[in-house]
Scaffold this active site. Structure first.
Site, PDB file in Angstrom:
ATOM      1  N   CYS A  47       0.870  -1.185   0.000  1.00  0.00           N
ATOM      2  CA  CYS A  47       0.000   0.000   0.000  1.00  0.00           C
ATOM      3  C   CYS A  47       0.903   1.230   0.000  1.00  0.00           C
ATOM      4  CB  CYS A  47      -0.885  -0.029   1.242  1.00  0.00           C
ATOM      5  SG  CYS A  47      -1.792   1.499   1.542  1.00  0.00           S
ATOM      6  N   HIS A  48       0.381   2.342  -0.499  1.00  0.00           N
ATOM      7  CA  HIS A  48       1.214   3.547  -0.524  1.00  0.00           C
ATOM      8  C   HIS A  48       1.599   4.030   0.860  1.00  0.00           C
ATOM      9  CE1 HIS A  48       0.535   3.518  -4.771  1.00  0.00           C
ATOM     10  NE2 HIS A  48       1.536   4.369  -4.841  1.00  0.00           N
ATOM     11  N   THR A  49       0.864   3.620   1.872  1.00  0.00           N
ATOM     12  CA  THR A  49       1.240   4.030   3.226  1.00  0.00           C
ATOM     13  C   THR A  49       2.538   3.334   3.662  1.00  0.00           C
ATOM     14  OG1 THR A  49      -1.088   4.410   3.672  1.00  0.00           O
ATOM     15  CG2 THR A  49       0.362   4.322   5.574  1.00  0.00           C
ATOM     16  N   HIS A  69       0.872  -4.061   5.712  1.00  0.00           N
ATOM     17  CA  HIS A  69      -0.366  -4.071   6.500  1.00  0.00           C
ATOM     18  C   HIS A  69      -1.584  -4.503   5.672  1.00  0.00           C
ATOM     19  CE1 HIS A  69      -0.215  -0.120   4.593  1.00  0.00           C
ATOM     20  NE2 HIS A  69      -1.537  -0.093   4.688  1.00  0.00           N
ATOM     21  N   GLU A  70      -1.365  -5.088   4.475  1.00  0.00           N
ATOM     22  CA  GLU A  70      -2.511  -5.489   3.644  1.00  0.00           C
ATOM     23  C   GLU A  70      -2.288  -6.958   3.279  1.00  0.00           C
ATOM     24  OE1 GLU A  70      -4.163  -2.361   0.831  1.00  0.00           O
ATOM     25  OE2 GLU A  70      -3.751  -3.923  -0.612  1.00  0.00           O
ATOM     26  N   CYS A  99     -11.505  -3.503  19.827  1.00  0.00           N
ATOM     27  CA  CYS A  99     -11.515  -4.276  21.081  1.00  0.00           C
ATOM     28  C   CYS A  99     -12.931  -4.466  21.624  1.00  0.00           C
ATOM     29  CB  CYS A  99     -10.627  -3.615  22.126  1.00  0.00           C
ATOM     30  SG  CYS A  99     -11.350  -2.152  22.911  1.00  0.00           S
ATOM     31  N   CYS A 102     -13.263  -0.389  24.600  1.00  0.00           N
ATOM     32  CA  CYS A 102     -12.706   0.923  24.933  1.00  0.00           C
ATOM     33  C   CYS A 102     -13.741   2.023  24.649  1.00  0.00           C
ATOM     34  CB  CYS A 102     -11.401   1.171  24.177  1.00  0.00           C
ATOM     35  SG  CYS A 102     -11.633   1.586  22.437  1.00  0.00           S
ATOM     36  N   CYS A 105     -14.506   2.280  20.917  1.00  0.00           N
ATOM     37  CA  CYS A 105     -15.332   1.173  20.395  1.00  0.00           C
ATOM     38  C   CYS A 105     -16.772   1.267  20.900  1.00  0.00           C
ATOM     39  CB  CYS A 105     -14.721  -0.174  20.787  1.00  0.00           C
ATOM     40  SG  CYS A 105     -13.259  -0.602  19.819  1.00  0.00           S
ATOM     41  N   CYS A 177      -6.752  -3.225   3.613  1.00  0.00           N
ATOM     42  CA  CYS A 177      -6.599  -1.762   3.633  1.00  0.00           C
ATOM     43  C   CYS A 177      -7.313  -1.018   2.496  1.00  0.00           C
ATOM     44  CB  CYS A 177      -5.130  -1.361   3.679  1.00  0.00           C
ATOM     45  SG  CYS A 177      -4.925   0.413   3.819  1.00  0.00           S
ATOM     46  N   ARG A 372      -2.462  -2.677  -7.408  1.00  0.00           N
ATOM     47  CA  ARG A 372      -1.947  -3.451  -6.279  1.00  0.00           C
ATOM     48  C   ARG A 372      -1.075  -4.595  -6.789  1.00  0.00           C
ATOM     49  NH1 ARG A 372      -2.617   0.327  -3.138  1.00  0.00           N
ATOM     50  NH2 ARG A 372      -3.704   0.130  -1.142  1.00  0.00           N
TER      51      ARG A 372
HETATM   52  N1  LIG Z   1      -7.076   7.047   5.327  1.00  0.00           N
HETATM   53  C1  LIG Z   1      -6.832   5.757   5.184  1.00  0.00           C
HETATM   54  O1  LIG Z   1      -7.322   4.917   5.956  1.00  0.00           O
HETATM   55  C2  LIG Z   1      -5.976   5.286   4.067  1.00  0.00           C
HETATM   56  C3  LIG Z   1      -5.230   6.176   3.339  1.00  0.00           C
HETATM   57  N2  LIG Z   1      -4.478   5.753   2.283  1.00  0.00           N
HETATM   58  C4  LIG Z   1      -3.775   6.785   1.529  1.00  0.00           C
HETATM   59  O2  LIG Z   1      -4.552   7.048   0.366  1.00  0.00           O
HETATM   60  C5  LIG Z   1      -3.724   7.609  -0.646  1.00  0.00           C
HETATM   61  C6  LIG Z   1      -3.991   6.919  -1.978  1.00  0.00           C
HETATM   62  O3  LIG Z   1      -3.552   5.601  -1.971  1.00  0.00           O
HETATM   63  P1  LIG Z   1      -3.436   4.781  -3.348  1.00  0.00           P
HETATM   64  O4  LIG Z   1      -4.708   4.818  -4.114  1.00  0.00           O
HETATM   65  O5  LIG Z   1      -2.880   3.450  -2.997  1.00  0.00           O
HETATM   66  O6  LIG Z   1      -2.332   5.684  -4.101  1.00  0.00           O
HETATM   67  P2  LIG Z   1      -1.886   5.804  -5.622  1.00  0.00           P
HETATM   68  O7  LIG Z   1      -0.549   6.460  -5.608  1.00  0.00           O
HETATM   69  O8  LIG Z   1      -2.043   4.506  -6.322  1.00  0.00           O
HETATM   70  O9  LIG Z   1      -2.931   6.790  -6.277  1.00  0.00           O
HETATM   71  C7  LIG Z   1      -2.779   8.167  -6.256  1.00  0.00           C
HETATM   72  C8  LIG Z   1      -3.261   8.741  -7.577  1.00  0.00           C
HETATM   73  O10 LIG Z   1      -3.221  10.158  -7.462  1.00  0.00           O
HETATM   74  C9  LIG Z   1      -2.770  10.696  -8.695  1.00  0.00           C
HETATM   75  N3  LIG Z   1      -2.235  12.029  -8.427  1.00  0.00           N
HETATM   76  C10 LIG Z   1      -1.034  12.348  -7.870  1.00  0.00           C
HETATM   77  N4  LIG Z   1      -0.921  13.683  -7.738  1.00  0.00           N
HETATM   78  C11 LIG Z   1      -2.073  14.209  -8.198  1.00  0.00           C
HETATM   79  C12 LIG Z   1      -2.577  15.541  -8.319  1.00  0.00           C
HETATM   80  N5  LIG Z   1      -1.856  16.593  -7.916  1.00  0.00           N
HETATM   81  N6  LIG Z   1      -3.818  15.716  -8.829  1.00  0.00           N
HETATM   82  C13 LIG Z   1      -4.556  14.657  -9.241  1.00  0.00           C
HETATM   83  N7  LIG Z   1      -4.128  13.379  -9.162  1.00  0.00           N
HETATM   84  C14 LIG Z   1      -2.914  13.156  -8.645  1.00  0.00           C
HETATM   85  C15 LIG Z   1      -1.764   9.683  -9.212  1.00  0.00           C
HETATM   86  O11 LIG Z   1      -1.578   9.792 -10.602  1.00  0.00           O
HETATM   87  C16 LIG Z   1      -2.425   8.371  -8.786  1.00  0.00           C
HETATM   88  O12 LIG Z   1      -3.259   7.884  -9.811  1.00  0.00           O
HETATM   89  C17 LIG Z   1      -2.295   7.480  -0.126  1.00  0.00           C
HETATM   90  O13 LIG Z   1      -1.933   8.738   0.443  1.00  0.00           O
HETATM   91  C18 LIG Z   1      -2.411   6.441   0.982  1.00  0.00           C
HETATM   92  O14 LIG Z   1      -1.378   6.576   1.939  1.00  0.00           O
HETATM   93  C19 LIG Z   1      -4.444   4.451   1.890  1.00  0.00           C
HETATM   94  C20 LIG Z   1      -5.169   3.532   2.573  1.00  0.00           C
HETATM   95  C21 LIG Z   1      -5.935   3.854   3.772  1.00  0.00           C
HETATM   96  N1  LIG Z   2       1.595   7.375  11.314  1.00  0.00           N
HETATM   97  C1  LIG Z   2       0.926   8.102  10.293  1.00  0.00           C
HETATM   98  C2  LIG Z   2      -0.530   7.740  10.298  1.00  0.00           C
HETATM   99  C3  LIG Z   2      -1.032   7.744   8.904  1.00  0.00           C
HETATM  100  C4  LIG Z   2      -2.511   7.427   8.834  1.00  0.00           C
HETATM  101  O1  LIG Z   2      -3.320   8.303   8.888  1.00  0.00           O
HETATM  102  N2  LIG Z   2      -2.853   6.147   8.685  1.00  0.00           N
HETATM  103  C5  LIG Z   2      -4.217   5.745   8.419  1.00  0.00           C
HETATM  104  C6  LIG Z   2      -4.198   4.473   7.729  1.00  0.00           C
HETATM  105  S1  LIG Z   2      -3.340   4.586   6.218  1.00  0.00           S
HETATM  106  C7  LIG Z   2      -3.375   3.067   5.615  1.00  0.00           C
HETATM  107  O2  LIG Z   2      -2.845   2.781   4.608  1.00  0.00           O
HETATM  108  C8  LIG Z   2      -5.027   5.556   9.678  1.00  0.00           C
HETATM  109  O3  LIG Z   2      -5.816   4.655   9.807  1.00  0.00           O
HETATM  110  N3  LIG Z   2      -4.905   6.443  10.598  1.00  0.00           N
HETATM  111  C9  LIG Z   2      -5.551   6.315  11.863  1.00  0.00           C
HETATM  112  C10 LIG Z   2      -4.573   5.832  12.899  1.00  0.00           C
HETATM  113  O4  LIG Z   2      -4.991   5.561  14.020  1.00  0.00           O
HETATM  114  O5  LIG Z   2      -3.386   5.713  12.549  1.00  0.00           O
HETATM  115  C11 LIG Z   2       1.111   9.588  10.467  1.00  0.00           C
HETATM  116  O6  LIG Z   2       1.240  10.036  11.602  1.00  0.00           O
HETATM  117  O7  LIG Z   2       1.118  10.283   9.437  1.00  0.00           O
HETATM  118 ZN   LIG Z   3      -2.831   0.946   3.481  1.00  0.00          ZN
HETATM  119 ZN   LIG Z   4     -11.444  -0.428  21.283  1.00  0.00          ZN
END
Ligand SMILES: NC(=O)C1=CN([C@@H]2O[C@H](COP(=O)(O)OP(=O)(O)OC[C@H]3O[C@@H](n4cnc5c(N)ncnc54)[C@H](O)[C@@H]3O)[C@@H](O)[C@H]2O)C=CC1
Ligand SMILES: N[C@@H](CCC(=O)N[C@@H](CSC=O)C(=O)NCC(=O)O)C(=O)O
Ligand SMILES: [Zn+2]
Ligand SMILES: [Zn+2]
Length: 379
Positions: A47-49, A69-70, A99, A102, A105, A177, A372
């Site tokens: 994953c990109h993270t 993590h995936e 859990c 907490c 949860c 993820c 992926r």
């Molecule tokens: N909040 C959460 O729980 C999670 C967050 N993430 C985050 O989500 C984000 C996306 O993940 P993926 O889809 O795997 O990444 P990815 O890198 O595959 O996709 C990003 C896309 O954004 C495009 N892009 C880059 N700069 C741009 C711009 N300025 N304007 C428009 N498009 C642009 C790229 O061409 C690419 O297609 C990452 O930052 C990742 O860390 C991932 C999983 C869970």
């Molecule tokens: N340690 C990072 C945290 C980045 C972040 O926000 N992670 C996401 C998941 S991203 C998965 O690919 C998340 O679930 N955040 C909630 C959490 O409890 O971490 C930073 O500090 O930037």
């Molecule tokens: Zn992820």
């Molecule tokens: Zn909990």
């Protein structure tokens, strides 16, 4: 079982320093302590993270560590007091714990769980604040409470989802993820309604899962925004109906979208991790009700900004972690939806490699054609 209670030596990809190639090492994995589960990881995706933390820009990034993590695997052994899984169970490790006890949860307001979060952020297990990974006695940090770039890992029992043993682990590993994050951002966080106009910034796996979720929610228009026009063809298969490349316009992209949609979109999703795009995603929302959801993870030190007037006039700024899904309760449900062909997974898998190829897999991730890449762990 022969390995229960024993230290297991296995292969893992170790990140010694930011941005330095991962090294495949023989790693010692200690037995699970009370409330812990040792899992044989069979498949993991990237994953990109993982790349974000590896880059050194994550304030919680610790080195040396085992990223990942995936993933999906099979329980090898459990520690004292673990009742909900047993050896042989098929599982998905969950970086977002659940859990059920907490304050978080029990709130009914969030999927975040507080039970093990301080330990997972510090790269250790909660019991003794130590790592279960070592190389010749030198500890290696855990990552996100999962560390799936290892043939065996130890996780907290509140971070394990038991799934249908019939489910193909080389596919459902993605439910750890990216895919749930995109689907849940639409279904749980934004709660997109039929007829809504949606804009998605970034058409990687997360953005495409947002598109899939928006299509199933009945959105009338799904506008994909990406600076890489090659993304557009594949995005059509996930429900994107229109495409905008910011590079084709002289005016700010938010203005382009406002003009295209008679005043703005109902929902927007930032799936990149770029704080300037986060602003555009908020400001392309319709006055009075438009909601923007931040999914992308931005580097340490980055901050978002907009004129407060944007919020005063009714736009809403939200964020989501793991799409708001309660991990242990809902990951098995997502697996069942995949088994019933109600959600896609296979379509997000563009590459299959082995653990030994992990650096190549990261190179591929940075190329536009990879969504992926799934690694087989035991070859
Ligand atoms: N909040 C959460 O729980 C999670 C967050 N993430 C985050 O989500 C984000 C996306 O993940 P993926 O889809 O795997 O990444 P990815 O890198 O595959 O996709 C990003 C896309 O954004 C495009 N892009 C880059 N700069 C741009 C711009 N300025 N304007 C428009 N498009 C642009 C790229 O061409 C690419 O297609 C990452 O930052 C990742 O860390 C991932 C999983 C869970
Ligand atoms: N340690 C990072 C945290 C980045 C972040 O926000 N992670 C996401 C998941 S991203 C998965 O690919 C998340 O679930 N955040 C909630 C959490 O409890 O971490 C930073 O500090 O930037
Ligand atoms: Zn992820
Ligand atoms: Zn909990």
């Amino acid at each position: 079982m022969a390995t229960q209670g024993q230290v297991i030596t296995c292969k893992a990809a170790v990140a010694y320093e930011p941005n330095k190639p991962l090294v495949i090492e023989d790693v010692q994995v200690a037995p699970p302590q009370a409330g812990e589960v040792r899992i044989k990881i069979l498949f993991t995706a990237l994953c990109h993270t993982d790349a974000y933390t590896w880059s050194g820009k994550d304030p919680e990034g610790l080195f040396p560590c085992i990223l990942g993590h995936e993933a999906a695997g099979i329980v090898e052994s459990v520690g004292e007091g673990v009742t909900e899984v047993q050896p042989g169970d098929h599982v998905i490790p969950c970086y977002q714990a659940e859990c059920r006890e907490c304050k978080f949860c029990k709130s009914g307001k969030t999927n975040l769980c507080g039970k093990v979060r301080t330990a997972t952020g510090a790269g250790v297990m909660m019991n003794d604040r130590k790592s279960r990974f070592s190389i010749n006695g030198k500890p290696i940090y855990h990552f996100m409470g999962t560390s799936t770039f290892s043939q065996y890992t130890v996780v907290h029992d509140v971070s394990v989802a038991k799934i249908d043993p019939q489910a193909p682990l080389d596919k459902v590993c993605l439910l750890g993820c990216g895919v749930p994050t995109g689907l849940g951002a639409v279904w749980n966080t934004a709660k997109v309604e039929p007829g809504a106009i949606v804009a998605i910034f970034g058409l990687g796996t997360v953005g495409l899962a947002v598109a899939e979720g928006a299509k199933s929610a009945g959105a009338s228009r799904i506008i994909g925004v990406d600076i890489d026009s090659k993304k557009f063809d594949v995005a059509k298969n996930f429900g994107v109906t229109e495409f905008v490349n910011p590079k084709d316009y002289d005016k700010p992209i938010q203005q382009v979208l406002v003009d295209l949609t008679d005043g703005g979109v109902d929902y927007s999703f930032e799936c990149i991790g770029n704080v300037s795009v986060m602003r555009s995603a908020l400001e392309c929302c319709h006055k009075g009700w438009g909601t923007s959801v931040i999914i992308g993870v931005a580097a340490s030190g980055q901050e978002i900004s907009t004129r407060p007037f944007q919020l005063v006039t009714g736009r809403v700024w939200k964020g989501t972690a793991f799409g708001g899904f309660k991990s242990r309760s809902q990951v098995p449900w997502l697996v069942d939806k995949y088994m019933k062909k109600e959600i896609k997974i296979d379509e997000y898998i563009t590459h299959n490699l082995t653990l030994g190829d992990i650096n190549k897999a990261f190179d591929l991730m940075h190329e536009g054609g990879c969504l992926r890449c799934v690694l087989k762990m035991n070859e």
